[in-house]
Design a protein around this motif. Structure first.
Motif, PDB file in Angstrom:
ATOM      1  N   GLY A   1       0.794  -1.224   0.000  1.00  0.00           N
ATOM      2  CA  GLY A   1       0.000   0.000   0.000  1.00  0.00           C
ATOM      3  C   GLY A   1       0.825   1.272   0.000  1.00  0.00           C
ATOM      4  O   GLY A   1       0.332   2.351  -0.312  1.00  0.00           O
TER       5      GLY A   1
ATOM      6  N   PHE B   1     -12.529   1.689  -2.511  1.00  0.00           N
ATOM      7  CA  PHE B   1     -11.985   1.106  -1.270  1.00  0.00           C
ATOM      8  C   PHE B   1     -10.618   1.696  -0.900  1.00  0.00           C
ATOM      9  O   PHE B   1     -10.391   2.113   0.234  1.00  0.00           O
ATOM     10  CB  PHE B   1     -11.897  -0.415  -1.410  1.00  0.00           C
ATOM     11  CG  PHE B   1     -11.435  -1.127  -0.173  1.00  0.00           C
ATOM     12  CD1 PHE B   1     -12.225  -1.141   0.960  1.00  0.00           C
ATOM     13  CD2 PHE B   1     -10.198  -1.772  -0.124  1.00  0.00           C
ATOM     14  CE1 PHE B   1     -11.810  -1.789   2.117  1.00  0.00           C
ATOM     15  CE2 PHE B   1      -9.773  -2.412   1.027  1.00  0.00           C
ATOM     16  CZ  PHE B   1     -10.584  -2.432   2.144  1.00  0.00           C
ATOM     17  N   GLY B   2      -9.740   1.758  -1.892  1.00  0.00           N
ATOM     18  CA  GLY B   2      -8.391   2.285  -1.636  1.00  0.00           C
ATOM     19  C   GLY B   2      -8.428   3.734  -1.165  1.00  0.00           C
ATOM     20  O   GLY B   2      -7.723   4.120  -0.232  1.00  0.00           O
TER      21      GLY B   2
ATOM     22  N   LEU C   1      -9.611   4.059   2.370  1.00  0.00           N
ATOM     23  CA  LEU C   1      -8.558   3.733   3.334  1.00  0.00           C
ATOM     24  C   LEU C   1      -7.597   4.907   3.505  1.00  0.00           C
ATOM     25  O   LEU C   1      -7.032   5.114   4.565  1.00  0.00           O
ATOM     26  CB  LEU C   1      -7.768   2.502   2.874  1.00  0.00           C
ATOM     27  CG  LEU C   1      -8.475   1.152   2.996  1.00  0.00           C
ATOM     28  CD1 LEU C   1      -7.606   0.051   2.418  1.00  0.00           C
ATOM     29  CD2 LEU C   1      -8.814   0.832   4.443  1.00  0.00           C
TER      30      LEU C   1
ATOM     31  N   LYS D   1      -6.575   5.030  -8.257  1.00  0.00           N
ATOM     32  CA  LYS D   1      -5.536   5.375  -7.273  1.00  0.00           C
ATOM     33  C   LYS D   1      -4.487   6.323  -7.834  1.00  0.00           C
ATOM     34  O   LYS D   1      -3.672   6.853  -7.099  1.00  0.00           O
ATOM     35  CB  LYS D   1      -4.835   4.089  -6.806  1.00  0.00           C
ATOM     36  CG  LYS D   1      -5.661   3.254  -5.869  1.00  0.00           C
ATOM     37  CD  LYS D   1      -4.928   1.989  -5.509  1.00  0.00           C
ATOM     38  CE  LYS D   1      -3.742   2.264  -4.589  1.00  0.00           C
ATOM     39  NZ  LYS D   1      -2.946   1.047  -4.380  1.00  0.00           N
TER      40      LYS D   1
ATOM     41  N   ALA E   1      -6.572  -6.058  -1.450  1.00  0.00           N
ATOM     42  CA  ALA E   1      -6.790  -5.090  -0.371  1.00  0.00           C
ATOM     43  C   ALA E   1      -5.463  -4.532   0.128  1.00  0.00           C
ATOM     44  O   ALA E   1      -5.338  -3.337   0.412  1.00  0.00           O
ATOM     45  CB  ALA E   1      -7.545  -5.749   0.773  1.00  0.00           C
ATOM     46  N   ARG E   2      -4.463  -5.397   0.193  1.00  0.00           N
ATOM     47  CA  ARG E   2      -3.147  -4.922   0.644  1.00  0.00           C
ATOM     48  C   ARG E   2      -2.572  -3.915  -0.360  1.00  0.00           C
ATOM     49  O   ARG E   2      -1.983  -2.912   0.026  1.00  0.00           O
ATOM     50  CB  ARG E   2      -2.189  -6.097   0.833  1.00  0.00           C
ATOM     51  CG  ARG E   2      -2.486  -6.886   2.098  1.00  0.00           C
ATOM     52  CD  ARG E   2      -1.561  -8.064   2.222  1.00  0.00           C
ATOM     53  NE  ARG E   2      -0.164  -7.654   2.356  1.00  0.00           N
ATOM     54  CZ  ARG E   2       0.869  -8.439   2.062  1.00  0.00           C
ATOM     55  NH1 ARG E   2       0.657  -9.653   1.616  1.00  0.00           N
ATOM     56  NH2 ARG E   2       2.098  -8.009   2.218  1.00  0.00           N
ATOM     57  N   VAL E   3      -2.754  -4.220  -1.640  1.00  0.00           N
ATOM     58  CA  VAL E   3      -2.276  -3.273  -2.661  1.00  0.00           C
ATOM     59  C   VAL E   3      -3.064  -1.966  -2.553  1.00  0.00           C
ATOM     60  O   VAL E   3      -2.526  -0.884  -2.764  1.00  0.00           O
ATOM     61  CB  VAL E   3      -2.414  -3.891  -4.082  1.00  0.00           C
ATOM     62  CG1 VAL E   3      -2.116  -2.864  -5.155  1.00  0.00           C
ATOM     63  CG2 VAL E   3      -1.486  -5.084  -4.230  1.00  0.00           C
ATOM     64  N   ASP E   4      -4.346  -2.080  -2.180  1.00  0.00           N
ATOM     65  CA  ASP E   4      -5.168  -0.882  -1.993  1.00  0.00           C
ATOM     66  C   ASP E   4      -4.764  -0.099  -0.741  1.00  0.00           C
ATOM     67  O   ASP E   4      -5.300   0.974  -0.492  1.00  0.00           O
ATOM     68  CB  ASP E   4      -6.655  -1.273  -1.888  1.00  0.00           C
ATOM     69  CG  ASP E   4      -7.352  -1.195  -3.239  1.00  0.00           C
ATOM     70  OD1 ASP E   4      -6.776  -0.598  -4.158  1.00  0.00           O
ATOM     71  OD2 ASP E   4      -8.483  -1.722  -3.359  1.00  0.00           O
ATOM     72  N   GLY E   5      -3.875  -0.661   0.051  1.00  0.00           N
ATOM     73  CA  GLY E   5      -3.360   0.083   1.197  1.00  0.00           C
ATOM     74  C   GLY E   5      -3.886  -0.382   2.542  1.00  0.00           C
ATOM     75  O   GLY E   5      -3.686   0.299   3.551  1.00  0.00           O
ATOM     76  N   ALA E   6      -4.581  -1.519   2.574  1.00  0.00           N
ATOM     77  CA  ALA E   6      -5.118  -1.986   3.852  1.00  0.00           C
ATOM     78  C   ALA E   6      -4.048  -2.732   4.633  1.00  0.00           C
ATOM     79  O   ALA E   6      -3.266  -3.473   4.043  1.00  0.00           O
ATOM     80  CB  ALA E   6      -6.306  -2.914   3.599  1.00  0.00           C
TER      81      ALA E   6
ATOM     82  N   GLN F   1      -7.227  -4.179   8.823  1.00  0.00           N
ATOM     83  CA  GLN F   1      -8.253  -3.667   7.894  1.00  0.00           C
ATOM     84  C   GLN F   1      -8.673  -4.749   6.902  1.00  0.00           C
ATOM     85  O   GLN F   1      -9.848  -4.874   6.574  1.00  0.00           O
ATOM     86  CB  GLN F   1      -7.719  -2.437   7.154  1.00  0.00           C
ATOM     87  CG  GLN F   1      -7.624  -1.215   8.061  1.00  0.00           C
ATOM     88  CD  GLN F   1      -6.815  -0.093   7.447  1.00  0.00           C
ATOM     89  OE1 GLN F   1      -5.830  -0.330   6.749  1.00  0.00           O
ATOM     90  NE2 GLN F   1      -7.221   1.139   7.717  1.00  0.00           N
TER      91      GLN F   1
ATOM     92  N   PHE G   1     -12.520  -5.640   6.830  1.00  0.00           N
ATOM     93  CA  PHE G   1     -13.300  -5.199   5.660  1.00  0.00           C
ATOM     94  C   PHE G   1     -13.451  -6.277   4.581  1.00  0.00           C
ATOM     95  O   PHE G   1     -14.387  -6.238   3.802  1.00  0.00           O
ATOM     96  CB  PHE G   1     -12.669  -3.949   5.038  1.00  0.00           C
ATOM     97  CG  PHE G   1     -12.687  -2.766   5.948  1.00  0.00           C
ATOM     98  CD1 PHE G   1     -13.883  -2.330   6.511  1.00  0.00           C
ATOM     99  CD2 PHE G   1     -11.522  -2.094   6.264  1.00  0.00           C
ATOM    100  CE1 PHE G   1     -13.906  -1.242   7.364  1.00  0.00           C
ATOM    101  CE2 PHE G   1     -11.532  -0.999   7.118  1.00  0.00           C
ATOM    102  CZ  PHE G   1     -12.725  -0.577   7.671  1.00  0.00           C
TER     103      PHE G   1
END
Lengths: 369, 298
Positions: A74, A99-100, A103, A151, B193-198, B202, B206
């Motif tokens: 991330g 979603f990103g 966050l 993003k 989700a991890r790539v999305d920054g979680a 989280q 989520f």
């Protein structure tokens, strides 16, 4: 705006298996780089290391000026599109896209605007309130693309994103992705792309440059044209191009190339390009670059089978025990006459490659470079 | 020629009719057998409900389940109990045990299962092996050491020993069940989700928890039913009548009356099984989805 560089990147798994052998790769800012290779060549592992989903065991990854080896995915300023879309099944398309950003605690107005923009670009506005299970494969892939786009990352990573789509949809998505890349570039937004595929058509049509990999090594990095016309080694020569390049075993003696039973004179320019003459050589020539010639003026081959493709004909023949393919026009084939069992072939001088059988290197390029 | 054709046709027609009749008879027989075996299985339950509306004397005089002279006396008197508290108090006590236990189990087991299913850490195999070992360990074995421990903590005659261990992922069965369910879910969504920054938390909250939904409902249902039915736990740890859950309270009505008021006991038994039945029927769909999809699909 960022370039990506991999320096001596290595990956060794727990059991001691080395998947990536110290590769070096520079992806320029805004460049569309395709990683291509057969399955198990570590192209996906390399991509996952760039994404931060796989630990790096050696070397470094730089995005812009930052070394990102130890950063969480991330924090790397990347976005990734997965092979099976990986949409969050319980969230509507709108939430999947945002979603990103949520966050990152972006404001509601900002998120709404970004979502609307992306939905407009990818034409998924009517789908925003649907769940992923209500989408077709192509729609789901566009949403996955949108999730990356929203993003505004420095680097886009694609992991075989089109392999789950049918042939027609794949062709249209290919165009869509390349158009999108051009558009981002034209608008001055960051558009560095690393795209993994095993499909050479995708690689050839989409990439600014292509990095061909095999067993954790980079075999060649070049533009599609260069890769096709000047393959650096036997692997690239046979991997790129369909039908694949003919490889005829033999040796260079004097001004001639000797196969097991025949010989053919080599072009003076080619001989000049040739550096050290390999003991065991292989002559590489693409099926399109073999000409039918009268008897006595070329290499003789026995016809095994023929495939009619419409305007051209694939002739599969045996040349001194080696299976070769010749692509000729339908008219030329007609001229051979009914029931012809033998063809006489002469390679186009400028397209002949000589490979060192032992190292696999294209020695007719070495002296040039 | 025509004569032969007609004969052949009518023969075929007859054969078809015979087949249809045989199929119908077989179906009727099948249903009679299914119905009677089903009734046999359910009869005690049906009798229980019927008998709870009978008078005390009728219960033993009439073997059928339909009361001759239906009365709600069993419910009214049974609810009042022979103690200073009504049955409502015991239901409330059960609720006070079940609520933290079920919520705690869902939260703690999800966290532990997520750890086992998705992360690599030292001694993971050994620790997971011990989870499986605990799964195979009979509950009775740990009763005495647990009792001593809770006595030293001063938790006797409180609800704490009944729910705290479960709320700290003490039930290996649920951990194991969730680990198996998680293993069947592909990790791509979590990677996305991890790539999305979680971060890991989280991602868990989520992404993983919503996908675990059916399994979590099964976990809560199992825990609810088992706790509702638990007799030994409260019997060991609870000594004051005002803290009795329903399972103990039922026994209370047997002990304290000289002549057993069976209709009251049966009436309260019906009330005791009602919550479990209601909860089960409302969440049946998810429950079955949760226990059946565990190892199969993602």
């Amino acid at each position: 705006m960022a370039h990506l560089s991999l320096n001596n990147l290595e990956k060794t798994y727990g059991g001691g298996f080395k998947a990536v052998h110290g590769i070096n790769l520079e992806v320029k800012d805004g460049e569309f780089m395709v990683l291509v290779g057969p399955s198990g060549c570590a192209k996906s592992t390399t991509l996952r290391m760039i994404a931060g989903l796989e630990d790096v065991t050696g070397g470094e990854i730089r995005i812009g000026d930052r070394i990102v080896n130890a950063l969480q995915p991330g924090k790397r300023d990347i976005a990734m599109v997965f092979q099976n879309y990986a949409l969050y099944p319980h969230m509507k398309v709108r939430s999947n896209l945002s979603f990103g950003l949520r966050l990152q605690r972006k404001s509601k107005a900002e998120i709404a605007k970004a979502t609307a923009d992306v939905a407009r670009i990818l034409e998924i506005e009517p789908l925003l309130d649907r769940l992923p299970k209500q989408l077709s494969g192509g729609q789901a892939q566009r949403v996955a693309l949108g999730r990356a786009l929203i993003k505004k990352p420095e680097v886009f990573l694609f992991d075989e994103p089109l392999s789950n789509l049918d042939a027609k949809l794949r062709a249209s998505m290919r165009v869509r992705i390349t158009d999108l890349h051009k558009r981002l570039k034209a608008e001055g937004m960051s558009s560095t792309v690393v795209y993994v595929t095993h499909d050479q058509t995708e690689a050839m049509t989409m990439g600014d440059r292509i990095c061909v990999m095999q067993s954790g090594h980079i075999m060649q990095v070049a533009t599609p044209k260069e890769l096709y016309n000047k393959p650096a080694n036997l692997f690239v020569a046979t991997f790129i191009g369909s039908p694949e390049m003919n490889i005829i075993e033999g040796a260079v003696q004097g001004n001639e190339f000797h196969t097991k039973g025949q010989s053919i004179a080599l072009d003076a320019a080619l001989l000049a390009r040739l550096g050290a003459r390999p003991r065991q050589a292989a002559l590489g020539i693409r099926p399109q670059h073999l000409r039918l010639v009268p008897e006595g003026t070329g290499l003789k081959a026995t016809i095994r089978s023929v495939e009619f493709m419409g305007h051209e004909v694939y002739v599969h023949a045996l040349l001194d025990g080696t299976q070769i393919t010749v692509v000729v026009s339908a008219a030329e084939f007609e001229a051979l006459g009914e029931g012809a069992s033998v063809v006489h072939l002469r390679p186009d001088a400028e397209w002949v490659h000589i490979f060192d059988r032992e190292s696999g290197q294209n020695v007719s390029l070495l002296a040039q470079g | 020629m025509t004569q032969t054709q007609t004969t052949a046709l009518s023969a075929a027609h007859l054969a078809q009719r015979r087949q249809r009749r045989a199929a119908r008879i077989s179906m009727v027989l099948r249903y009679i057998i299914l119905f009677s075996v089903g009734l046999l299985m359910l009869y005690p339950l049906i009798w229980l409900v019927g008998a709870s509306f009978k008078t005390n004397s009728e219960i033993f005089a009439n073997p059928g389940f339909i009361p001759k002279d239906p009365t709600a006396e069993g419910y009214i008197k049974g609810w009042e109990t022979s103690t200073a508290y009504t049955f409502g108090r015991f239901f409330w006590n059960s609720f006070l045990i079940i609520l933290p236990k079920t919520i705690g189990t869902a939260i703690s087991c999800t966290m532990v299962a997520y750890g086992f299913a998705r992360f690599e850490f030292p001694f993971k195999k050994l620790l997971f092996g011990s989870v499986i070992a605990i799964l195979l360990l009979p509950n009775v074995v740990t009763r005495i050491p647990q009792y001593l421990l809770f006595r030293d903590l001063g938790w006797l005659d409180s609800f704490l020993p009944l729910w705290v261990p479960s709320a700290l992922a003490g039930d290996a069965f649920f951990v194991f069940m969730l680990v198996q369910f998680l293993r069947a879910i592909p990790g791509d969504m979590e990677e996305a989700a991890r790539v999305d920054g979680a971060n890991s938390w989280q991602t868990l909250i989520f992404i993983v928890v919503p996908m675990l939904g059916p399994a979590l409902i099964s976990v809560c249902l199992f825990q609810f039913m088992w706790t509702m039915n638990d007799f030994l736990g409260p019997l060991i740890y609870i000594s004051s009548v005002d803290k009795y859950p329903v399972s103990l309270a039922l026994k209370l009505s047997i002990d304290t009356t000289e002549a057993f008021e069976w209709n009251r006991i049966l009436a309260m038994s019906v009330l005791t099984i009602l919550p479990a039945l209601i909860v089960f029927f409302f969440s049946q769909k998810y429950f079955i989805e949760g226990i059946s999809t565990g190892g199969v699909k993602g």
